[in-house]
Design a protein around this motif. Structure first.
Motif, mmCIF file in Angstrom:
data_model
loop_
_atom_site.group_PDB
_atom_site.id
_atom_site.type_symbol
_atom_site.label_atom_id
_atom_site.label_comp_id
_atom_site.label_asym_id
_atom_site.label_seq_id
_atom_site.Cartn_x
_atom_site.Cartn_y
_atom_site.Cartn_z
ATOM 1 N N VAL A 1 33.957 30.731 34.986
ATOM 2 C CA VAL A 1 34.608 32.042 35.045
ATOM 3 C C VAL A 1 33.924 33.023 34.109
ATOM 4 C CG1 VAL A 1 36.767 33.282 34.612
ATOM 5 C CG2 VAL A 1 36.818 31.026 35.666
ATOM 6 N N SER A 2 33.856 34.272 34.543
ATOM 7 C CA SER A 2 33.448 35.397 33.693
ATOM 8 C C SER A 2 34.482 36.495 33.835
ATOM 9 C CB SER A 2 32.068 35.927 34.122
ATOM 10 O OG SER A 2 31.882 37.266 33.690
ATOM 11 N N HIS A 3 34.952 37.009 32.681
ATOM 12 C CA HIS A 3 35.932 38.096 32.692
ATOM 13 C C HIS A 3 35.291 39.431 32.315
ATOM 14 C CE1 HIS A 3 38.947 34.675 31.623
ATOM 15 N NE2 HIS A 3 38.747 34.746 32.929
ATOM 16 N N HIS A 4 33.972 39.496 32.317
ATOM 17 C CA HIS A 4 33.267 40.706 31.899
ATOM 18 C C HIS A 4 33.383 41.803 32.956
ATOM 19 C CE1 HIS A 4 31.223 37.279 29.895
ATOM 20 N NE2 HIS A 4 31.204 38.104 28.858
ATOM 21 N N THR A 5 33.226 43.044 32.512
ATOM 22 C CA THR A 5 33.205 44.165 33.436
ATOM 23 C C THR A 5 31.775 44.511 33.829
ATOM 24 O OG1 THR A 5 33.700 46.521 33.741
ATOM 25 C CG2 THR A 5 33.261 45.805 31.490
ATOM 26 N N VAL A 6 31.577 44.830 35.081
ATOM 27 C CA VAL A 6 30.248 45.224 35.555
ATOM 28 C C VAL A 6 29.900 46.632 35.097
ATOM 29 C CG1 VAL A 6 30.415 43.750 37.590
ATOM 30 C CG2 VAL A 6 31.125 46.145 37.755
ATOM 31 N N ALA A 7 30.888 47.406 34.664
ATOM 32 C CA ALA A 7 30.665 48.817 34.336
ATOM 33 C C ALA A 7 29.911 49.020 33.035
ATOM 34 C CB ALA A 7 32.011 49.544 34.268
ATOM 35 N N ASP A 8 29.794 47.981 32.232
ATOM 36 C CA ASP A 8 29.062 48.054 30.968
ATOM 37 C C ASP A 8 27.783 47.220 31.088
ATOM 38 O OD1 ASP A 8 28.545 46.500 28.179
ATOM 39 O OD2 ASP A 8 29.257 48.550 27.812
ATOM 40 N N PRO A 9 26.624 47.784 30.760
ATOM 41 C CA PRO A 9 25.372 47.030 30.977
ATOM 42 C C PRO A 9 25.292 45.726 30.185
ATOM 43 C CG PRO A 9 24.972 49.083 29.766
ATOM 44 C CD PRO A 9 26.371 49.156 30.278
ATOM 45 N N ASP A 10 25.823 45.714 28.959
ATOM 46 C CA ASP A 10 25.774 44.487 28.177
ATOM 47 C C ASP A 10 26.696 43.422 28.762
ATOM 48 O OD1 ASP A 10 23.959 45.587 26.379
ATOM 49 O OD2 ASP A 10 25.544 46.391 25.093
ATOM 50 N N GLU A 11 27.866 43.843 29.213
ATOM 51 C CA GLU A 11 28.779 42.867 29.821
ATOM 52 C C GLU A 11 28.257 42.397 31.174
ATOM 53 O OE1 GLU A 11 32.941 43.021 29.521
ATOM 54 O OE2 GLU A 11 32.946 44.614 28.011
ATOM 55 N N ALA A 12 27.610 43.301 31.914
ATOM 56 C CA ALA A 12 27.004 42.889 33.182
ATOM 57 C C ALA A 12 25.930 41.834 32.941
ATOM 58 C CB ALA A 12 26.422 44.107 33.895
ATOM 59 N N ALA A 13 25.139 42.035 31.894
ATOM 60 C CA ALA A 13 24.120 41.038 31.550
ATOM 61 C C ALA A 13 24.767 39.713 31.153
ATOM 62 C CB ALA A 13 23.243 41.562 30.409
ATOM 63 N N ALA A 14 25.942 39.800 30.529
ATOM 64 C CA ALA A 14 26.646 38.579 30.125
ATOM 65 C C ALA A 14 27.138 37.790 31.339
ATOM 66 C CB ALA A 14 27.821 38.931 29.208
ATOM 67 N N ILE A 15 27.453 38.491 32.436
ATOM 68 C CA ILE A 15 27.850 37.795 33.674
ATOM 69 C C ILE A 15 26.706 36.903 34.148
ATOM 70 C CG2 ILE A 15 28.565 38.074 36.079
ATOM 71 C CD1 ILE A 15 29.732 40.814 35.272
ATOM 72 N N VAL A 16 25.515 37.480 34.176
ATOM 73 C CA VAL A 16 24.338 36.719 34.592
ATOM 74 C C VAL A 16 24.047 35.595 33.609
ATOM 75 C CG1 VAL A 16 21.846 36.869 34.969
ATOM 76 C CG2 VAL A 16 23.371 38.639 35.894
ATOM 77 N N VAL B 1 32.426 55.699 40.040
ATOM 78 C CA VAL B 1 30.973 55.684 39.836
ATOM 79 C C VAL B 1 30.571 54.562 38.889
ATOM 80 C CG1 VAL B 1 29.009 57.003 38.957
ATOM 81 C CG2 VAL B 1 30.750 58.136 40.366
ATOM 82 N N GLU B 2 31.341 54.395 37.818
ATOM 83 C CA GLU B 2 30.978 53.388 36.817
ATOM 84 C C GLU B 2 31.061 51.971 37.372
ATOM 85 O OE1 GLU B 2 33.572 54.295 33.570
ATOM 86 O OE2 GLU B 2 32.173 55.749 32.691
ATOM 87 N N VAL B 3 32.051 51.708 38.213
ATOM 88 C CA VAL B 3 32.216 50.351 38.761
ATOM 89 C C VAL B 3 31.401 50.171 40.041
ATOM 90 C CG1 VAL B 3 33.855 48.678 39.698
ATOM 91 C CG2 VAL B 3 34.500 50.097 37.730
ATOM 92 N N ASN B 4 31.584 51.074 41.004
ATOM 93 C CA ASN B 4 31.020 50.871 42.341
ATOM 94 C C ASN B 4 29.514 51.079 42.397
ATOM 95 O OD1 ASN B 4 33.727 50.697 42.871
ATOM 96 N ND2 ASN B 4 33.758 52.230 44.478
ATOM 97 N N LEU B 5 28.986 51.957 41.558
ATOM 98 C CA LEU B 5 27.549 52.227 41.585
ATOM 99 C C LEU B 5 26.848 51.688 40.340
ATOM 100 C CD1 LEU B 5 24.992 53.371 42.742
ATOM 101 C CD2 LEU B 5 25.668 55.639 41.867
ATOM 102 N N LEU B 6 27.257 52.167 39.161
ATOM 103 C CA LEU B 6 26.592 51.682 37.951
ATOM 104 C C LEU B 6 26.798 50.185 37.777
ATOM 105 C CD1 LEU B 6 27.320 54.544 35.391
ATOM 106 C CD2 LEU B 6 25.228 54.099 36.673
ATOM 107 N N GLY B 7 27.964 49.684 38.197
ATOM 108 C CA GLY B 7 28.193 48.243 38.102
ATOM 109 C C GLY B 7 27.214 47.448 38.948
ATOM 110 N N VAL B 8 26.918 47.948 40.152
ATOM 111 C CA VAL B 8 25.922 47.296 41.012
ATOM 112 C C VAL B 8 24.550 47.347 40.350
ATOM 113 C CG1 VAL B 8 24.718 47.463 43.226
ATOM 114 C CG2 VAL B 8 27.208 47.711 43.131
ATOM 115 N N ILE B 9 24.215 48.502 39.770
ATOM 116 C CA ILE B 9 22.912 48.643 39.114
ATOM 117 C C ILE B 9 22.804 47.715 37.909
ATOM 118 C CG2 ILE B 9 21.441 50.226 37.814
ATOM 119 C CD1 ILE B 9 22.459 52.482 39.643
ATOM 120 N N HIS B 10 23.804 47.765 37.021
ATOM 121 C CA HIS B 10 23.736 46.950 35.803
ATOM 122 C C HIS B 10 23.604 45.464 36.127
ATOM 123 C CE1 HIS B 10 24.618 50.535 33.683
ATOM 124 N NE2 HIS B 10 25.927 50.489 33.733
ATOM 125 N N THR B 11 24.468 44.972 37.008
ATOM 126 C CA THR B 11 24.461 43.536 37.314
ATOM 127 C C THR B 11 23.233 43.162 38.122
ATOM 128 O OG1 THR B 11 26.874 43.737 37.426
ATOM 129 C CG2 THR B 11 25.924 41.639 38.080
#
Length: 296
Positions: free
Chosen positions: A59-74, A111-121
Motif C-alpha cells: 500500500v501507498s497512501h501518498h498523494t500524486v499531487a506532490d512530486p516528492d510523494e509521487a516519487a515515493a509511490i514509485v 489540475v494538481e491531481v488530474n494533470l500534475l499528478g500524472v506528470i509527477h508520477t
C-alpha cells in the motif's frame, strides 16, 4: 501463468472504482501491485482483498499531487518488488460547474491531481524504467472531447491525451510504451452525476474496462504506443488524433478582410461539430436550417 506474471505495477487512485478494479485484476493476472490512494482505509482494504485471494500487494497512501510523494509511490514498488514494469495513472478528482460558477480552489485541485499528478508520477516511473523498459497507462476521458459543465475536468483530461502523445515519442527509444485509456464505467464519480448516469448503463462496471489496461501493461502490447483508446465495456476503439483539416488556404499575407472572405466563401462549410454531442457551430446551423424546414 497470468499475462502480467512476474511484473511489478503501480496503480494510483486504487482505493475504489476503476483503480480498485485495475489493481485487483492486475494482481489476479500475476502482477505484484502497489495499491495507491490518499484514502488510507480504502487502499488498505483493496490490498487486503488482493492478498486474501493469494495476490501480492503493498500500500501507498501518498498523494500524486506532490512530486516528492509521487516519487515515493514509485519508490514503494522498487523497495517492495525490486523493479517497476508498469504504471496506471488513474488518480483523479472531478466536479461539475458552469464556467461562471467555477471555484478557483476546486479548479486548482483538478489540475494538481488530474494533470500534475500524472506528470509527477509518470516522470518518476519513467526514471525507474530506464534500462529495463515498461508501460505507462494514463487514464484520460471522453470528456476531453467537450462536455457541458465539465470544462476544467475536460481540460485536464485533454492535457493527459497530449502528454501521452509527447511522452510516447520521447520514451519509445527507451523501450517505454505510453498509452491512454478513455473509460466509461459506473463508478462513484458517475453515480454522483445525473447526466453521466444516463450515459452509463448499470452493467458497465469497472471490471469490464480492466482487461484493456491489463493488455496495455503486458508484453502482448509490444509495439503499441502513443494511442488513445476508448472502452465502455462493450465498445472498444482507437480515438483519432488531432489533424490539420483540408482545405488549407494560402496567401502571402492575411488581413481581416481576406480572412472574413475565406470563412464566408470556403471555411464555414468545413467547420467541425464540437463536444461529445457533436453540436454544429451556430453559423452552420443557420445555413442548414432553411433546408431542414423545406424537408419537414
Amino acid at each position: 501463468m497470468g499475462i502480467l506474471e512476474g511484473k511489478s505495477v503501480v496503480v494510483t487512485g486504487a482505493g475504489r472504482g476503476l483503480g480498485a478494479a485495475f489493481a485487483a485484476e492486475a494482481a489476479a493476472a500475476g502482477a505484484a501491485v502497489v495499491v495507491n490512494d490518499v484514502d488510507a482505509a480504502s487502499a488498505d482494504r483493496i490490498a487486503a482483498n488482493i492478498r486474501e485471494r493469494g495476490g501480492n500487494a503493498v500500500v501507498s497512501h501518498h498523494t500524486v499531487a506532490d512530486p516528492d510523494e509521487a516519487a515515493a509511490i514509485v519508490e514503494t514498488a522498487l523497495v517492495a518488488f525490486g523493479r517497476l514494469d508498469g504504471l496506471v495513472n488513474n488518480a483523479g478528482v472531478h466536479h461539475e460547474a458552469a464556467p461562471w460558477h467555477e471555484d478557483p480552489h476546486a479548479v486548482r485541485e483538478l489540475v494538481e491531481v488530474n494533470l500534475l499528478g500524472v506528470i509527477h508520477t509518470g516522470l518518476a516511473a519513467a526514471r525507474a524504467m530506464l534500462g529495463t523498459g515498461g508501460s505507462l497507462v494514463n487514464i484520460s476521458s471522453g470528456a476531453s472531447f467537450g462536455q457541458r459543465q465539465l470544462g476544467s475536468y475536460a481540460a485536464t483530461k485533454g492535457a493527459v491525451a497530449s502528454l501521452t502523445y509527447s511522452w510516447a515519442l520521447d520514451m519509445e527509444t527507451e523501450g517505454i510504451r505510453v498509452n491512454a485509456v478513455c473509460p466509461l464505467a459506473l463508478t462513484r464519480m458517475v453515480r454522483r452525476s445525473p447526466r453521466s448516469r444516463r450515459r452509463c448503463p448499470p452493467d458497465r462496471t469497472p471490471d469490464r474496462v480492466a482487461p484493456l489496461v491489463l493488455y496495455l501493461l503486458s508484453d502482448a502490447a509490444e509495439g503499441i504506443t502513443g494511442q488513445l483508446i476508448r472502452c465502455d465495456g462493450r465498445q472498444l476503439h482507437i480515438v483519432g488524433q488531432p489533424y490539420v483539416k483540408q482545405p488549407v488556404l494560402e496567401r502571402e499575407t492575411w488581413d481581416v478582410a481576406s480572412i472574413r472572405r475565406s470563412f464566408d466563401e470556403v471555411l464555414t462549410a468545413h467547420l467541425e461539430p464540437y463536444g461529445l454531442e457533436k453540436r454544429l457551430p451556430l453559423r452552420l446551423r443557420r445555413l442548414v436550417e432553411p433546408f431542414r424546414s423545406r424537408v419537414s
